[in-house]
Design an enzyme around this catalytic site. Structure first.
Site, PDB file in Angstrom:
ATOM      1  N   LYS A   1     -20.554  31.308  23.279  1.00  0.00           N
ATOM      2  CA  LYS A   1     -20.495  29.994  23.942  1.00  0.00           C
ATOM      3  C   LYS A   1     -21.118  30.081  25.326  1.00  0.00           C
ATOM      4  O   LYS A   1     -21.888  29.212  25.728  1.00  0.00           O
ATOM      5  CB  LYS A   1     -19.036  29.507  24.015  1.00  0.00           C
TER       6      LYS A   1
ATOM      7  N   GLN B   1      -9.892  28.727  24.583  1.00  0.00           N
ATOM      8  CA  GLN B   1     -10.080  29.303  23.249  1.00  0.00           C
ATOM      9  C   GLN B   1      -8.743  29.456  22.530  1.00  0.00           C
ATOM     10  O   GLN B   1      -7.775  29.965  23.095  1.00  0.00           O
ATOM     11  CB  GLN B   1     -10.794  30.667  23.377  1.00  0.00           C
TER      12      GLN B   1
ATOM     13  N   ASP C   1     -13.864  20.087  23.565  1.00  0.00           N
ATOM     14  CA  ASP C   1     -13.374  20.529  22.254  1.00  0.00           C
ATOM     15  C   ASP C   1     -12.935  19.336  21.406  1.00  0.00           C
ATOM     16  O   ASP C   1     -12.820  19.445  20.181  1.00  0.00           O
ATOM     17  CB  ASP C   1     -12.132  21.410  22.460  1.00  0.00           C
TER      18      ASP C   1
HETATM   19  N1  GUN Z   1     -10.834  28.748  17.946  1.00  0.00           N
HETATM   20  C1  GUN Z   1     -11.531  28.634  16.778  1.00  0.00           C
HETATM   21  N2  GUN Z   1     -12.326  27.551  16.819  1.00  0.00           N
HETATM   22  C2  GUN Z   1     -12.125  26.956  18.014  1.00  0.00           C
HETATM   23  C3  GUN Z   1     -12.679  25.819  18.645  1.00  0.00           C
HETATM   24  O1  GUN Z   1     -13.508  25.074  18.093  1.00  0.00           O
HETATM   25  N3  GUN Z   1     -12.231  25.559  19.906  1.00  0.00           N
HETATM   26  C4  GUN Z   1     -11.308  26.339  20.525  1.00  0.00           C
HETATM   27  N4  GUN Z   1     -10.923  25.985  21.753  1.00  0.00           N
HETATM   28  N5  GUN Z   1     -10.781  27.407  19.965  1.00  0.00           N
HETATM   29  C5  GUN Z   1     -11.199  27.715  18.713  1.00  0.00           C
END
Ligand code: GUN
Length: 296
Positions: A53, A97, A120
């Site tokens: 990311k 996350q 998100d």
């Molecule tokens: N963990 C797995 N996929 C995601 C996501 O799309 N966003 C976040 N914040 N955590 C995740």
């Protein structure tokens, strides 16, 4: 004939190029979109996602940053970091996350994020906006990415029966919200672990979205010939024939499904690459909205 592969790498590249152009346009106005990812603990899969990311955001011309906190972090400590990021004008997007360590209530953390920075799309305000069809909020990245893949693959969802397997807040439920809206116009069924006779439902689907996190959940005999199959699963399984001893597979049994389906997303290289691309798209939109003085 094997199913046509839907190339998530190619579509994600196109989205990221659009994001880069929009970042360049913002830069002319003195705005650099900022995306801050917060990683609590040392889960190795999460660490890989977070690195990607940050890398993706920098490549697009954003200020990508990661805040790493120990697994022993308290809820109050994490909430304090979220408060700081909410107040920081250089930050347009915040992503905490998941999963979080057990001592932290994830819903409480999600609710603390400013909805205008919730790239998100997990905050109840954004969940609600997606459900009522307001497009100035943020849709969760993975289902939004599936929708873009369908469009780019030339799959019109109008009047189609989409069977979603999995009812998570991250994929299944928002996927249904997006596809049922006017414009997408699908008829949607959501199946889950308590659904009796899953195959009865999937055999009636024009499009199957598999998002349960279990390899081999969808097999060829569960499909109508010509169905489109979107595989959201990312599962690491043992495979002694590979160098690492493991291999990534989706929720779909590719070998039996490919001869029956018309189109299918591979794993890896299907839905996966779209998630980061849509995160970057949400972040540049957050920056554009703030620059226009209309943050949600
Ligand atoms: N963990 C797995 N996929 C995601 C996501 O799309 N966003 C976040 N914040 N955590 C995740």
């Amino acid at each position: 004939m094997p199913a046509e592969l839907i190339d998530g790498n190619a579509v994600s590249k196109k989205v990221r190029e659009d994001v880069r152009a929009r970042c360049a346009a913002l830069a002319v106005r003195g705005v650099v979109p900022g995306l801050t990812v917060v990683l609590v603990g040392e889960d190795p899969a999460s660490a890989v996602y977070v690195r990607n990311k940050e890398k993706g955001s920098r490549e697009a011309g954003m200020n990508g940053a990661t805040i790493r906190m120990p697994a022993t972090t308290t809820e109050a400590e994490l909430l304090a970091v979220v408060d700081q990021l909410n107040a920081d004008d250089a930050v347009h997007g915040i992503l905490v996350q998941m999963p979080l360590p057990k001592q932290i209530n994830a819903q409480k953390v999600i609710r603390r994020i400013d909805p205008a920075k919730d790239v998100d799309g997990f905050h109840p305000v954004n969940v609600g906006k997606v459900l009522i069809g307001e497009t100035d909020g943020f849709a969760p990245c993975t289902p939004a990415g599936v929708q873009v893949l369908l469009k780019e693959a030339g799959v019109d969802t109008t009047g189609k029966h989409v069977v979603i397997v999995g009812r998570s807040n991250i994929v299944g439920k928002p996927m249904a919200s997006l596809l049922v809206q006017p414009g997408a116009d699908a008829t949607v069924t959501i199946c889950h672990s308590r659904t009796p006779d899953l195959a009865w439902h999937t055999r009636r689907a024009d499009i199957v979205v598999a998002a349960v996190g279990r390899p081999g959940t969808i097999t060829g005999d569960m499909l109508k010939p010509g169905a489109v199959v979107m595989d959201v699963g990312i599962n690491r399984i043992q495979d002694p024939t590979t160098k690492s001893g493991t291999r990534l597979v989706g929720d779909v049994d590719f070998a039996s499904v490919s001869p029956v389906a018309s189109k299918i997303t591979p794993v890896p290289g299907g839905v996966g690459p779209m998630t980061i691309a849509m995160l970057l798209l949400n972040t540049v939109r957050a920056a554009e909205q703030r620059a226009a003085g209309q943050g949600a």
